[in-house]
Every structure is written in structure tokens, then in C-alpha cells.
Design an enzyme around this catalytic site. Structure first.
Site, PDB file in Angstrom:
ATOM      1  N   ARG A  31      -3.321  29.373   8.183  1.00 44.45           N
ATOM      2  CA  ARG A  31      -2.925  28.616   7.074  1.00 44.45           C
ATOM      3  C   ARG A  31      -4.045  28.664   6.031  1.00 44.45           C
ATOM      4  NH1 ARG A  31       1.621  26.513   9.012  1.00 44.45           N
ATOM      5  NH2 ARG A  31       1.483  25.599  11.191  1.00 44.45           N
TER       6      ARG A  31
ATOM      7  N   ARG B 141      -4.214  12.804  19.745  1.00 42.53           N
ATOM      8  CA  ARG B 141      -3.407  12.384  18.633  1.00 42.53           C
ATOM      9  C   ARG B 141      -2.025  12.306  18.819  1.00 42.53           C
ATOM     10  NH1 ARG B 141      -3.307  16.743  14.606  1.00 42.53           N
ATOM     11  NH2 ARG B 141      -1.191  16.776  15.242  1.00 42.53           N
TER      12      ARG B 141
ATOM     13  N   TYR C 121      -7.609  16.757   6.869  1.00 38.37           N
ATOM     14  CA  TYR C 121      -7.813  16.641   8.086  1.00 38.37           C
ATOM     15  C   TYR C 121      -9.465  16.826   8.708  1.00 38.37           C
ATOM     16  CZ  TYR C 121      -3.134  18.987   8.447  1.00 38.37           C
ATOM     17  OH  TYR C 121      -1.918  19.214   8.079  1.00 38.37           O
TER      18      TYR C 121
ATOM     19  N   HIS D 293      -4.399  32.026  16.497  1.00 37.02           N
ATOM     20  CA  HIS D 293      -4.475  30.953  16.038  1.00 37.02           C
ATOM     21  C   HIS D 293      -6.082  30.402  15.921  1.00 37.02           C
ATOM     22  CE1 HIS D 293      -4.266  26.421  16.283  1.00 37.02           C
ATOM     23  NE2 HIS D 293      -3.196  26.404  15.416  1.00 37.02           N
TER      24      HIS D 293
END
Length: 691
Positions: free
Chosen positions: A378, A567, A471, A438
Site C-alpha cells: 500500500r 492489537r 501507524y 506482503h
């Protein structure tokens, strides 16, 4: 306890427990009021994705089990769906209560979020003019008739009003209006007539409803117009047809079209909507008994509230924590000079992401740089990194970029980026149809004294300037040639997956990541059995892989102390006597999204520390290309351990993950108040200031 009867908390319910923690932040009166309303937006955005992905998957499982005539499995999955819907309804009621509370609290600070029913004459006149001049041009009603397939017209991301056009002695007509948030802000501040102290904000939805007659007048006869909001969420899954002879990009583009007409999984609507309108919509959209039908307040797509504007004083939102400009880079002329002095570890958003973009920008024109390799999952809409890669090609450098076309909800953007870079001359690899890429790798190869030297970046987060501000993620920059050469081999593996690759240092999914992690867990287990201090510290987003959970259960039974910060989803059930009573798990939700993956193994006193792109999920271990990297520098190892220890001491934003995932806050007792995200900033700032 027998290993065959181990308990696992359902990951879908655990995900809801995570979003409940987000809702707790909206309820937390210690948070500034504007941040509280933004957390309501985050909660809503999360819930949209939950339905598109998690609930859609449960619905598919029901149909698969029924089709296979596996009635027992179908009933179990239906029971899970019932629990999901039951919890969502409770959370929706809490959301509506908090929304009303926060709106009322905003008024204490002279910020009024008003509806069309609260307007005075001046405001009505101003809004009608604003609608005519700024909004009407973007409104295109869809008149619903037998030729219109409504289910194919709806976009998951859009906000809609459903309009009933009523005329005496005539059949009611219906129309669909999309609220044009792509073209204008959803929040409109009305200029003051008198006092400038009071700030009035109205939603775009209400402005359109106020001016409905201006949309239809002259085109359709009506006595009355009624408008109510609704939202439909679709299954986000799609399939790729491998039998059709076309490019991977073309196949992905076709797959995106599948998502646009996919099955609905949730229908949420204004609870005041009349029965005739609701029944018409249900029929048009073919809402099944397995879909969630949820009555709610008047507004849909609350995710826009993530960007709710602060029109009041600065203290109504979180104070800024200025990103640290580390001397590890700032003291040197080039990024390559800096990295040559030793490994550098950054922790965003506490450190400036500019250091990473500069690493790539400098490589784009550095005469010594020969090759840039980078993989994209991304990126930001206006990506400086991609611009630098194109600049590098223009400077005659070899540039290889792996673009993951199946990055969920970023597929179309990545298709466009792949075309842009290909047209510019970048060598674009589109990953593997069977393995989602990823990893967060960048390798820059530079000629130094007649020798090719490789500089590598290993990260836990994306190359995204926007998300790097919200983030938390680690970035390691290194000139370690063994690590850098193995990173290059990851790129080779992506390009030539049929070859055999061995990695000595990196944990690479799906090649060796699972076996390496199990090896470290089992070594700690063996050490505990031999009376050697054994400990595992984890920080991950999700812990749902059954095989890894089983290894942690065995480690706990052997006496290994396991402390984890998870999380999101957690299927491991801690605190069970004789099974998991040595496992303690907390979860932190605060102003920044906790995103890094970190593993620390005691290793008989010589701690092994890793950062990784991979969560502890089966998909990350077996069905993706992920990379975990060892931290070898003792100073950097200590820094990561220190950061985790600060988070383990959090007494403000940490919740205990217990057997029922009730989200109770960690008890402070007589310990001092410690908010770990703020404390970490001060810790890192002190490291810089004391150099």
C-alpha cells in the site's frame, strides 16, 4: 489438558472485541472531544471491513456446508453468525448512545453539530444558496423502475439517501441519491450571523434532505418527499479466472468488477424508515436470512467522522508529538554514509518518515547507485517514493518493483501504479497469483571502490507517507551484506518461485518462517524444562494460527513466561490453569494504530530479537510472502526490548485479554500512570537529546 481439546477463542468474536476497544476510546472522557468523535469514525470504518471480510467469509462457510450436506458444521457456523449479530446489535446501541453523548459534549465547547430540524431562518437561507451553488451539480438521482437493478448500482464506500416520491392517488415512486462526498466535504460549517463564538456544523446528508424539492421539482410531480439513509455492505472476496488467456492486470481488473456486484452481507438503515420503503429495499437487494439487517440512527458511513474538523481550540484534539529528526541520518551528508556507520532503527510515527523517502530519493540520482529493488503493498495517493523510482529510471538506473495487485481495497490503485511505472520504464513484477506479497523490502545496490555494496531496508509497515503518521512501525536500515543478499534472494524468489531458496538469517514465508518460529518457541520450552530461564515477548496484530498457539500452550505448560501485546484478533485463551497460566496478553488502543510485529526469545540470556511483516495467522505463514529480520546490533536490540517493556507497563490504554475478552483495563494499583505511546515518544526523544 489434552492437546486435542485445547480452547480457541473464535477469531470473528475476537475481532469484535478489538473494535469494542476502539469504542472504549470514543467513550473515554480523558480523550479530547474531537478525538472521541473521530474514534467513532474509526469504529465505523472497522465495522465496514469486518462485514466485507469476516462476516462474508462466515456466510460463505454456511452455504458451503449446506451444499456439502454437512449439517452439523452448517449449524455450528450459523450459531457463530448468530453470536456475531447479537454482539453487533449491542455494540450498535452503545455506538448510538456515545454518538449522542459526544454531540452533546461538543456543544459545551460551543461546537454544534446540528440537523435540518434545528435550523433558523438565516441558516436555512444560507444552506439553500450553498446547495444551489456548490452541491446540486453533483446530484444525479437514480429513479428506480423495472429496468434498474439497484443491487448493481450501489457502491460500498458511498453514502446513500433513499427517497419516496409520494403523490395522491398515484403509486409511490422511489429514487436513489448518492451523497457526493468525493467532490465536497461531508461536514459544512455555517458562517455565523451574529456570535463568532458558536460554531455550527451540518452534515451534507442533511443539506440534501433540506433541499430535496429543488432536485425533483419540474421533473416529477409530488405532494411529499421523504428521504432516509441506508448502507449496504458486500462480500469483498473475488475470484481470478485462470482459464482466460489475458494478462494478470486484466484479470485483476475484471475481478474488481465482481466486487461491485457481490452478494450483500449487511444492510443498515435509518430506524425511522417507513415499512413500505424498507420492504421495497429488502426485495430489491435480495437480503437473505444470513445477512445482518440493522436499524440505526439517521446517518450512515460514519467513517467520514475520522476526518471530523476541529473548528474550536487546539486542546480539543491530541497535542502534536513532533516527529524526531534522528541524528543517525541528520549528521551525515547522505543516507548511505549514515548507514555505513552502523544499523539504524526508526520507529514511526515517532521518527520522521522523511528519512525513508530520502533514502530512496537520494538513490534516484546518486551516480553510484546501479539498482533499486522495492516491493509495494500500500502506498500513499501521491507517493513520493514512486516518484523517486521513476526519477531513478530517468537517471538510467535499473529499478525493479514488486506490486501486489491483491492488497485488499487497494487493488485498483495498485493496478494504476503498476501501469504508471511500467510506462515510465520501471521493471514491474506483479507478484504471484498464489502468494500475496506482503513483505516490506527495499534494497539499493551501489558501486563502491569497484565493488557492488547493497543497502537494505526491512520494515513492519508499508511504504506509505500517510499511514506512517498514524501507524507505529519499525524500519531497519542496514549495510549487512548477508542480510541484504538474502533480501535480494526474496526478490528472486518472487520472480522465480520454481527455484529452491534457502535463507540462513531471514524468516521468509512460506519457506521457513513457521518452522523458524516453532524452533525458537520449542527451544524456550526445552530450556524451561531444564531449569534455564525461558521467556517469549511478542508484539503482533493478530494471533490466530492454531499450530503456533499450540506451541505457546506447550511452552506455558513447561514454565515459559509468555508476555504478548496483541492489537487485534487473539484466539489463544490465556490464564487457564495448567495450560496457559504463564501467558499474559494485553492490547493497547490509543492515538496511533499499533502495527509492528516483534518477537523476542530469551535464548539462555542471549536474546534473539526479530521484526517482521507477518502476523501469526495461517495466511501470513503459509499463503503470503513475508519477511522477518533479526536485529543484530546490541544497542538496537535493547531499544526494542525497552519499547516493549514500556508497553507492558501501560496503566492507561492497556486492556487485559482474558478468557472472555471483556476488555477490562489493566489495573494500576499503586503504580504511576503511564500512557505508553506518549512515554515511548519521550524515551526516543531523550535518546536523541542525550547524544
Amino acid at each position: 489438558m489434552s492437546i486435542t481439546t485445547l480452547p480457541y477463542y473464535p477469531k470473528e468474536l475476537s475481532w469484535l472485541a478489538f473494535n469494542q476497544r476502539v469504542l472504549q476510546e470514543a467513550a473515554d472522557k480523558r480523550n479530547p472531544i474531537v478525538e472521541r468523535i473521530r474514534f467513532l469514525g474509526i469504529y465505523s470504518n472497522n465495522m465496514d471491513e469486518f462485514y466485507r471480510v469476516r462476516v462474508a467469509d462466515v456466510k460463505r462457510q454456511i452455504y458451503i456446508h449446506l451444499n456439502d450436506k454437512n449439517l452439523e458444521a452448517a449449524e455450528q457456523t450459523k450459531a457463530l453468525m448468530d453470536k456475531i449479530q447479537e454482539r453487533v446489535l449491542v455494540m450498535t446501541e452503545e455506538f448510538e448512545r456515545l454518538h449522542a453523548e459526544v454531540v452533546a459534549r461538543l456543544a459545551k465547547y460551543h461546537i454544534y453539530l446540528i440537523t435540518q430540524n434545528q435550523l433558523d431562518e438565516y441558516q436555512i437561507n444560507w444552506l439553500q444558496s450553498y446547495f444551489q451553488n456548490k452541491i446540486l451539480r453533483y446530484i444525479a438521482p437514480v429513479l428506480i423502475n423495472n429496468r434498474v437493478r439497484l443491487v448493481e448500482r450501489l457502491n460500498d464506500a458511498a453514502t446513500y439517501l433513499f427517497v419516496a416520491i409520494r403523490k395522491a392517488e398515484k403509486k409511490t415512486q422511489y429514487a436513489l441519491l448518492e451523497v457526493p462526498t468525493d467532490y465536497t466535504s461531508r461536514f459544512v460549517q455555517i458562517p455565523p450571523q451574529k456570535s463568532r463564538k458558536k460554531k455550527y456544523i451540518i452534515l451534507l446528508d442533511d443539506i440534501i434532505t433540506l433541499c430535496l424539492d429543488r432536485i425533483f421539482r419540474g421533473f416529477i410531480e409530488f405532494d411529499q418527499l421523504e428521504a432516509y439513509s441506508f448502507k449496504m455492505t458486500r462480500d469483498a472476496e473475488y475470484s481470478i479466472n485462470d482459464e482466460i488467456d489475458e494478462s494478470y492486470v486484466e484479470k485483476m481488473s475484471e475481478s474488481m468488477k465482481q466486487r461491485m456486484i457481490a452478494e450483500p452481507v449487511r444492510f443498515i438503515y435509518d430506524g425511522d424508515m417507513p415499512d413500505d420503503m424498507l420492504n421495497f429495499l429488502r426485495k430489491q437487494l435480495s437480503i437473505s436470512s444470513y445477512d445482518s439487517l440493522i436499524a440505526s440512527g439517521p446517518y450512515r458511513n460514519f467513517k467520514d467522522f475520522i476526518g471530523f474538523p476541529n473548528v474550536g481550540r487546539a486542546y480539543l484534539e491530541n497535542p502534536l508529538l513532533p516527529a524526531i529528526n534522528t541524528r543517525d541520518f541528520a549528521d551525515y551528508d547522505t543516507a548511505f554514509d549514515a548507514i555505513s556507520q552502523g544499523d539504524i532503527l526508526l520507529y514511526y510515527p515517532y521518527h520522521r518518515f522523511l528519512h525513508l523517502t530520502e533514502f530512496v530519493r537520494q538513490a534516484a540520482f546518486d551516480p553510484s547507485v546501479k539498482h533499486i529493488r522495492l516491493n509495494i503493498y500500500r502506498v500513499a495517493n501521491k507517493s513520493r517514493i514512486i516518484n523517486s523510482l521513476i526519477d531513478a529510471v530517468n537517471n538510467g538506473k535499473q529499478v525493479t518493483v514488486v506490486v501486489e495487485l491483491r492488497a485488499r481495497f487497494d487493488e485498483q490503485a495498485n493496478i494504476e501504479w503498476s501501469k504508471t511505472m511500467t510506462d515510465a520504464g520501471v521493471k514491474v513484477l506483479l507478484g504471484l497469483p498464489t502468494l500475496k506479497v506482503h513483505s516490506k523490502l527495499c534494497v539499493i545496490s551501489r558501486e563502491e571502490n569497484g565493488e557492488l555494496i547493497h543497502y537494505a531496508h526491512f520494515g513492519t509497515g508499508n511504504f506509505n507517507e500517510k499511514t506512517a503518521k498514524i501507524y507505529t512501525d519499525f524500519s531497519l536500515f542496514t549495510r549487512d551484506q548477508e542480510l541484504a543478499l538474502e533480501a535480494i534472494e526474496v526478490f528472486d524468489f518472487i520472480q522465480y518461485p520454481y527455484r529452491r531458496f534457502k535463507f540462513q538469517h531471514l524468516q521468509v514465508s512460506p519457506i521457513n518462517a513457521r518452522t523458524r518460529l516453532q524452533m525458537h518457541i520449542r527451544q524456550e520450552t526445552q530450556n524451561a524444562k531444564e531449569g534455564i530461564k525461558a521467556q517469549i515477548l511478542l508484539k503482533i496484530n493478530n494471533l490466530v494460527d492454531i499450530a503456533l498457539i499450540d506451541d505457546l500452550y506447550r511452552a506455558s505448560q513447561a514454565g515459559v513466561k509468555v508476555r504478548a501485546i496483541v492489537r487485534g484478533m487473539c484466539s489463544l485463551v490465556p490464564g487457564i490453569k495448567g495450560l496457559s497460566d504463564n501467558i499474559h496478553i494485553t492490547s493497547i488502543v490509543d492515538r496511533f494504530l499499533e502495527h509492528p510485529r516483534v518477537m523476542i526469545f530469551e535464548n539462555s540470556g542471549d536474546q534473539k530479537v526479530f521484526i517482521s511483516s507477518a502476523d501469526w495467522m495461517t495466511r501470513n505463514m503459509d499463503n503470503r510472502i513475508e519477511v522477518g529480520c533479526p536485529i543484530n546490533d546490541p544497542v538496537l536490540k535493547k531499544r526494542i526490548v525497552d519499547i516493549l517493556n514500556i508497553q507492558f507497563k501501560d496503566t492507561i490504554k492497556a486492556r487485559v485479554i482474558d478468557a472472555e475478552q471483556t476488555n477490562k483495563y489493566v489495573r494500576r494499583g499503586n503504580r504511576k500512570k503511564l500512557r505508553s505511546q506518549v512515554e515511548i515518544y519521550h524515551y526516543l526523544k531523550a535518546l536523541e537529546d542525550n547524544r
